[in-house]
Design an enzyme around this catalytic site. Structure first.
Site, PDB file in Angstrom:
ATOM      1  N   HIS A 262       0.850  -1.183   0.000  1.00 33.01           N
ATOM      2  CA  HIS A 262       0.000   0.000   0.000  1.00 33.01           C
ATOM      3  C   HIS A 262       0.890   1.238   0.000  1.00 33.01           C
ATOM      4  CE1 HIS A 262      -3.108   2.858   1.137  1.00 33.01           C
ATOM      5  NE2 HIS A 262      -4.014   1.916   0.964  1.00 33.01           N
ATOM      6  N   ARG A 285      -6.609   9.907  -0.091  1.00 33.12           N
ATOM      7  CA  ARG A 285      -6.384  10.275  -1.487  1.00 33.12           C
ATOM      8  C   ARG A 285      -7.694  10.294  -2.273  1.00 33.12           C
ATOM      9  NH1 ARG A 285      -3.262   6.108  -3.603  1.00 33.12           N
ATOM     10  NH2 ARG A 285      -3.506   4.934  -1.678  1.00 33.12           N
TER      11      ARG A 285
END
Length: 628
Positions: A262, A285
């Site tokens: 990740h 995000r």
């Protein structure tokens, strides 16, 4: 008395002085179905069984931690399903196409379609069961952007989606009176060579042995990314239990070389070792968070004026992915961050900056409440300043080979959730992990319920029970001989050695020389494991010793799979084979040869349905700039 030692594949203890434990000296529990793992996958399977008419008393769900304390709670950003709340043109075929594209087309298309078809109804079902989804102004289930998705299809509950989802499933299971047992560590599956008979376990509170006599066993025990030194899990979960247990029982593993890193884990040098690698959800995000290095001034990188900018530097994803930016595929973003750090444009603490301070404070506190609270406790106000992040091992796309209903080649043994393989291919689409747990929980629950109905009252149980006790007693004898051993090596330290060698040689970047070196180092770890210092069965060192057995099996499979795949695809990047090779659009299968050593083969992947192929041909793609 001799110390216990490992077999050639590092999968179990064989103390020369062990004696079988008599059935009178351990607890036996009889159930028709045993579900190992009490996260979303296990809970949803058990719920489906009861919804299909199976008596709750015929079931037992076990977890090695407290009730409701499962890795599901750490999945924060959302769960995918093509509801079309905000983008009505979205549908399950486009969701499937995005999943196959993100998986670089080594997914099992049938399993992908199973998930994407079922998810809209399963999200609505969760809503009916009371899950606290975030809502649009019209009261519909809200959906947000997630990386590499063509439309807003990630449903969410703030940034605590997994926690809210598991709470909802646990409440449903409790309402259905499904039996559950906590703090039970399953150390082995019991088989007769062809079919599963049950499981052997240790009560980690009391140290007592427990044999579970079951016609069906469903493995929902998670993945294996905590076998990396920097990872997003807690150290005592995702330690390879599920894949290792299935492999020992005779099942094959598939594509375990595909490990997702990740992009945004917390940086321990900035926030403390206990936080190192902990996930900063993709939702940051997805709600507009931006990545900056420390290479140039923020004003030089802004491309405009009037906006608050990170004190970091260049918004570097403009160089790597100008169209999808921070919401490109996880492997793309993770490698970009790793490159920025490696080339000296990282922070002093060894990360990059993730900044969402251009959003209003109220927006951040509403949409990202857990993240805001976590960093506030650490002295960082996300509404005013960036946080520091770096890649972290997060998800194993590979796992156990299963059929369309989740069953392995071992009769009666099923594997679902992160324990199984097939849905995610070479890289997982964010938001699909929770989706998979729900979809295959339903599918496997339905299949097992049908099987139980067809089998009647479980004829032949006495014969199976005799075989179970013969094998369980021998296994418990080995474990009894293991506990209290006064050896040289600390099992926790050896686990750390495994984590270090995987991170170093099978991390974001790999090559053949490093992978072969890691296999040699693994032999050394296995040799040291022949002389362990282990406390009694309630001591953490005993648990670590069992974890080490799982780790040695799965780590070897990861390394051998990564060495076999001589290309770069998705999360698997070989610096000595940097291109994707069309001839390698195949899966790597890890099984046993005739003498019990690991065998490495390959297998072809399937083709999508006509409807999904049409969606692939249409070329849907996320337009990141809609967020700007």
């Amino acid at each position: 008395m001799n110390s216990p030692h490992w077999t050639a594949t590092g999968e179990s203890f064989e103390p020369a002085d062990s004696e079988a434990v008599d059935p009178d000296d351990y607890e036996t529990v009889e159930r028709r179905v045993l579900v190992i793992g009490a996260g979303a996958a296990g809970a949803r399977t058990a719920i489906e069984l009861v919804e299909q008419g199976v008596d709750p008393e015929a079931l037992l769900v076990v977890g090695k931690r407290g009730h409701g304390d499962a890795h599901t709670t750490w999945a924060r950003g959302g769960v995918n399903g093509a509801l079309g709340t905000l983008d009505p043109e979205d549908d399950w075929t486009i969701h499937a196409a995005d999943t196959l594209n993100e998986g670089h087309h080594v997914n099992d298309p049938g399993k992908v379609e199973t998930v994407t078809k079922r998810m809209p109804a399963l999200l609505r079902e969760l809503d009916e069961w009371g899950m606290a989804f975030s809502r649009t102004p019209d009261g519909e289930i809200d959906q947000r952007y997630f990386g590499a998705q063509s439309f807003r299809r990630t449903a969410f509950a703030g940034d605590h989606t997994g926690e809210s989802m598991l709470d909802t499933l646990v409440e449903r299971a409790q309402a259905l009176e499904i039996p559950y047992r906590e703090n039970l560590f399953v150390s082995d599956l019991i088989t007769d060579g062809d079919r599963v008979l049950g499981a052997a376990a240790v009560d980690i509170d009391t140290g007592e042995f427990v044999a579970v006599d079951a016609e069906i066993v469903v493995l929902a025990a998670g993945g294996y990314t905590a076998l990396y030194s920097r990872h997003s899990s807690r150290d005592d979960e995702n330690t390879g239990d599920g894949p290792a247990l299935a492999y020992r029982a005779g099942a094959d593993l598939l594509d375990v070389e595909f490990v997702q890193f990740h992009p945004t884990g917390m940086v321990g040098n900035r926030y403390g070792d206990e936080w190192d690698g902990r996930l900063v959800t993709e939702a940051v995000r997805g709600e507009g968070g931006r990545l900056y290095n420390s290479g140039v001034s923020a004003s030089d990188a802004s491309g405009g004026s009037g906006e608050r900018r990170s004190p970091g530097g260049e918004r570097f994803m403009e160089r790597y992915s100008p169209d999808q930016m921070e919401l490109d595929a996880r492997d793309v973003v993770a490698r970009a961050i790793a490159k920025e750090i490696a080339e000296g444009r990282g922070t002093d603490s060894g990360g990059v900056y993730l900044d969402i301070s251009h959003r209003d404070r109220d927006f951040i506190e509403e949409r990202l409440p857990r993240m805001h609270e976590r960093f506030a406790d650490l002295g960082v106000d996300m509404a005013e300043e960036p946080v520091e992040v770096a890649p972290t091992a997060h998800y194993g796309m590979g796992g156990v080979v299963v059929d369309d209903a989740g069953e392995t080649v071992v009769d009666g043994l099923y594997a679902i959730g992160e324990t199984m393989a097939g849905v995610h291919g070479a890289n997982r689409l964010g938001g699909n992990s929770l989706a998979e747990t729900l979809a295959f929980g339903e599918v496997t629950g339905q299949a097992v319920a049908d099987r139980l109905a067809a089998d009647g009252d479980g004829a032949g149980r006495d014969e199976r029970t005799d075989a179970l006790h013969a094998r369980a007693g021998a296994h418990f004898g080995d474990l009894a001989a293991l506990s209290g051993r006064d050896g040289t090596h600390d099992p926790e330290a050896l686990l750390d050695d495994v984590r270090d060698l995987l991170w170093t040689h099978a991390g974001i970047l790999r090559d053949g020389e490093g992978l072969r070196e890691a296999l040699d180092e693994l032999v050394g770890v296995r040799d040291r494991a022949s002389n362990l210092a282990v406390g009694d069965r309630t001591d953490r060192s005993f648990e670590f010793a069992l974890d080490l057995g799982f780790a040695l099996t799965v780590a070897e499979a990861v390394l051998r799979g990564a060495l076999e795949r001589e290309e770069s695809r998705g999360a698997h990047f070989r610096t000595d084979y940097p291109e994707t090779d069309p001839a390698w659009r195949r899966s790597v299968v890890i099984g046993r040869d005739s003498v019990g050593a690991m065998r490495v083969d390959t297998a072809p992947v399937g083709t999508p349905s006509e409807a999904v192929q049409d969606a692939l041909d249409a070329g849907y793609e996320l337009d990141y700039h809609q967020l700007e």
